[in-house]
Scaffold this active site. Structure first.
Site, PDB file in Angstrom:
ATOM      1  N   GLN A   1       0.823  -1.210   0.000  1.00  0.00           N
ATOM      2  CA  GLN A   1       0.000   0.000   0.000  1.00  0.00           C
ATOM      3  C   GLN A   1       0.860   1.263   0.000  1.00  0.00           C
ATOM      4  OE1 GLN A   1      -3.148  -0.100  -0.630  1.00  0.00           O
ATOM      5  NE2 GLN A   1      -3.237  -2.326  -0.496  1.00  0.00           N
TER       6      GLN A   1
ATOM      7  N   HIS B   1       1.920   3.036  -3.408  1.00  0.00           N
ATOM      8  CA  HIS B   1       0.981   3.817  -4.205  1.00  0.00           C
ATOM      9  C   HIS B   1       1.439   5.250  -4.391  1.00  0.00           C
ATOM     10  CE1 HIS B   1      -2.573   1.475  -5.215  1.00  0.00           C
ATOM     11  NE2 HIS B   1      -2.502   0.880  -4.051  1.00  0.00           N
TER      12      HIS B   1
ATOM     13  N   GLU C   1      -8.427   3.676   5.977  1.00  0.00           N
ATOM     14  CA  GLU C   1      -9.021   3.285   4.695  1.00  0.00           C
ATOM     15  C   GLU C   1      -9.052   1.759   4.563  1.00  0.00           C
ATOM     16  OE1 GLU C   1      -8.195   3.928  -0.096  1.00  0.00           O
ATOM     17  OE2 GLU C   1      -6.568   4.183   1.349  1.00  0.00           O
TER      18      GLU C   1
ATOM     19  N   ASP D   1      -7.815  -4.617  -3.800  1.00  0.00           N
ATOM     20  CA  ASP D   1      -7.478  -3.595  -4.789  1.00  0.00           C
ATOM     21  C   ASP D   1      -7.903  -4.005  -6.193  1.00  0.00           C
ATOM     22  OD1 ASP D   1      -6.351  -1.885  -2.946  1.00  0.00           O
ATOM     23  OD2 ASP D   1      -4.307  -2.571  -3.270  1.00  0.00           O
TER      24      ASP D   1
ATOM     25  N   HIS E   1     -49.877  24.970   7.085  1.00  0.00           N
ATOM     26  CA  HIS E   1     -49.688  23.522   7.049  1.00  0.00           C
ATOM     27  C   HIS E   1     -50.940  22.817   7.573  1.00  0.00           C
ATOM     28  CE1 HIS E   1     -45.507  24.491   6.364  1.00  0.00           C
ATOM     29  NE2 HIS E   1     -45.167  23.202   6.320  1.00  0.00           N
TER      30      HIS E   1
END
Length: 419
Positions: free
Chosen positions: A255, A258, A320, A351, A410
């Site tokens: 990860q 990235h 995440e 992924d 109303h």
């Protein structure tokens, strides 16, 4: 990676670091917002002129190159794709579609009282924009992750924007049947989709991950255009007591590669595991330049005093991606984008191929929502129907509430129908 204990002498330093991490989303985007606002304003005022200038400057677009990727280019990319990769894309697309179909909300009607029907109908958004990052790595998987649930929802018009689209991304677009694909990225692409230009008609909602500039742009345009979430640089947390050091380290490195801004964290009350993972990460990241950079800058191992503290810290950070040791751990997980259970569930499977979406909340947005889903592409519209009998039974209650609030109009709108 930094190794820090949350107790003893380092307690104060650990708490300060945690508080900084809790503010990560807002702090990160704040530093690029002035530049992003300038780009958004230029594209809004000058349309294609500004869009193409920024595309040439930032996206590598040549001055005589079309903004739009043709279907012929997409088809040629698909034909040039190796059969094994074609099969992988088809498998991923099918799994994403199956998962999205299972998520699709249903229409229903109920009768709370005789003569009264209430319920909901489900309608797709009319058009959406899918942002697919380019640049450092081609991400055909993101094209499939964003476009497929939109198709399942029934969205009629799907626009894709991606800077310097790689052959693999164009091949995925062909597989997905995309007809509007533009080779622009960054804040300028977000501006074009949100505000519209001569080349790119505006959309109702923008989805997809991106760097800090994309995330900041989405946040700013959200005042006028729907967005999914501020899906910024990748985050991973592994909360483990008994995990395999090599496997944990492999996920952290994967990860982290990235983006130099990626955030990688291990949380454990097991100091031996912490030390072993730190050593594994150092070894595995040795030849991975981006991962090594992000791990050095943001990588962190928290050693907590207790298991309960490790769990509490995990939920505070709302990561995440989250990996836990076993199914039993799901009971304490409150805040996360997507959870991976056990030693045989590498986050990379999510992924690419599993089916659940890989567009996930970052910057602690996992406190308030999960990942991208078919729900992001539909509207739940409520429906109410009364007969005379139903209004006679329920109307007096509505009149009483309206008069209590001083809203006589109303009350009268109900009373006049009951006569």
């Amino acid at each position: 990676m930094k190794l820090i204990r949350t107790f003893g002498r380092s307690r104060a330093a650990a708490q300060a670091l945690v508080e900084t991490l809790e503010q990560r989303g807002a702090v990160s985007t704040a530093r690029v917002e002035p530049s992003v606002a300038k780009i958004l304003s230029a594209v809004r005022r000058q349309g294609d002129v500004a869009l193409k200038q920024y595309a040439v400057k930032f996206d590598g677009l040549s001055k005589d190159q079309d903004l739009q990727v043709s279907r012929e280019e997409m088809k040629a990319a698909w034909v040039a794709t190796a059969p094994a990769l074609q099969k992988a894309m088809q498998t991923a697309q099918q799994n994403i579609r199956t998962f999205a179909e299972a998520q699709m909300p249903r229409e229903w009607t109920t009768t709370p009282a005789p003569g009264v029907k209430t319920g909901q109908i489900v309608r797709p958004l009319t058009n959406v924009g899918c942002y697919v990052p380019g640049g450092r790595y081609p991400l055909p998987s993101t094209l499939l992750m964003t476009a497929t649930p939109a198709q399942v929802a029934g969205v009629a018009r799907i626009v894709v924007c991606s800077p310097k689209p790689a052959r693999e991304t164009m091949a995925a677009a062909w597989l997905a049947g995309i007809t509007e694909f533009y080779r622009v990225g960054g804040a300028q692409a977000i501006a074009a989709m949100a505000y519209g230009t001569s080349s790119i008609e505006r959309v109702d909602k923008i989805v997809g991950p991106g760097n800090l500039y994309v995330t900041a742009a989405k946040t700013i345009v959200s005042a006028e255009c729907g967005i999914d979430m501020p899906a910024g640089p990748t985050e991973i947390t592994v909360t483990s007591e008994t995990g395999d050091p090599a496997g944990i380290a492999a996920d952290l490195v994967a990860q982290a590669e990235h983006d130099p801004e990626a955030l990688a964290i291990l949380i454990t009350s097991n100091p031996e595991l912490a030390t072993a993972v730190a050593a594994e990460v150092k070894m595995q990241a040795k030849r991975n330049v981006i991962a090594k950079q992000s791990l050095a800058a943001q990588g962190c191992i928290f050693v907590t005093e207790t298991v309960a503290e490790a769990r509490e810290l995990t939920n505070r950070l709302a990561p995440e991606h989250l990996t836990v040791d076993s199914q039993a751990d799901l009971k304490w997980v409150q805040n996360a984008g997507s959870v991976f259970v056990g030693a045989y569930a590498p986050q990379s499977m999510g992924d690419y191929i599993s089916g659940p979406n890989h567009v996930l909340p970052t910057g602690r947005v996992g406190r308030i929502r999960g990942g991208l889903s078919v729900m992001d592409f539909v509207k739940i519209i409520t429906v109410q129907e009364y007969t005379r009998k139903g209004l006679g039974a329920m109307g007096p209650h509505a009149i009483a509430l309206a008069e209590a609030e001083g809203l006589v109009g109303h009350a009268e709108s109900v009373r006049v129908r009951m006569q």
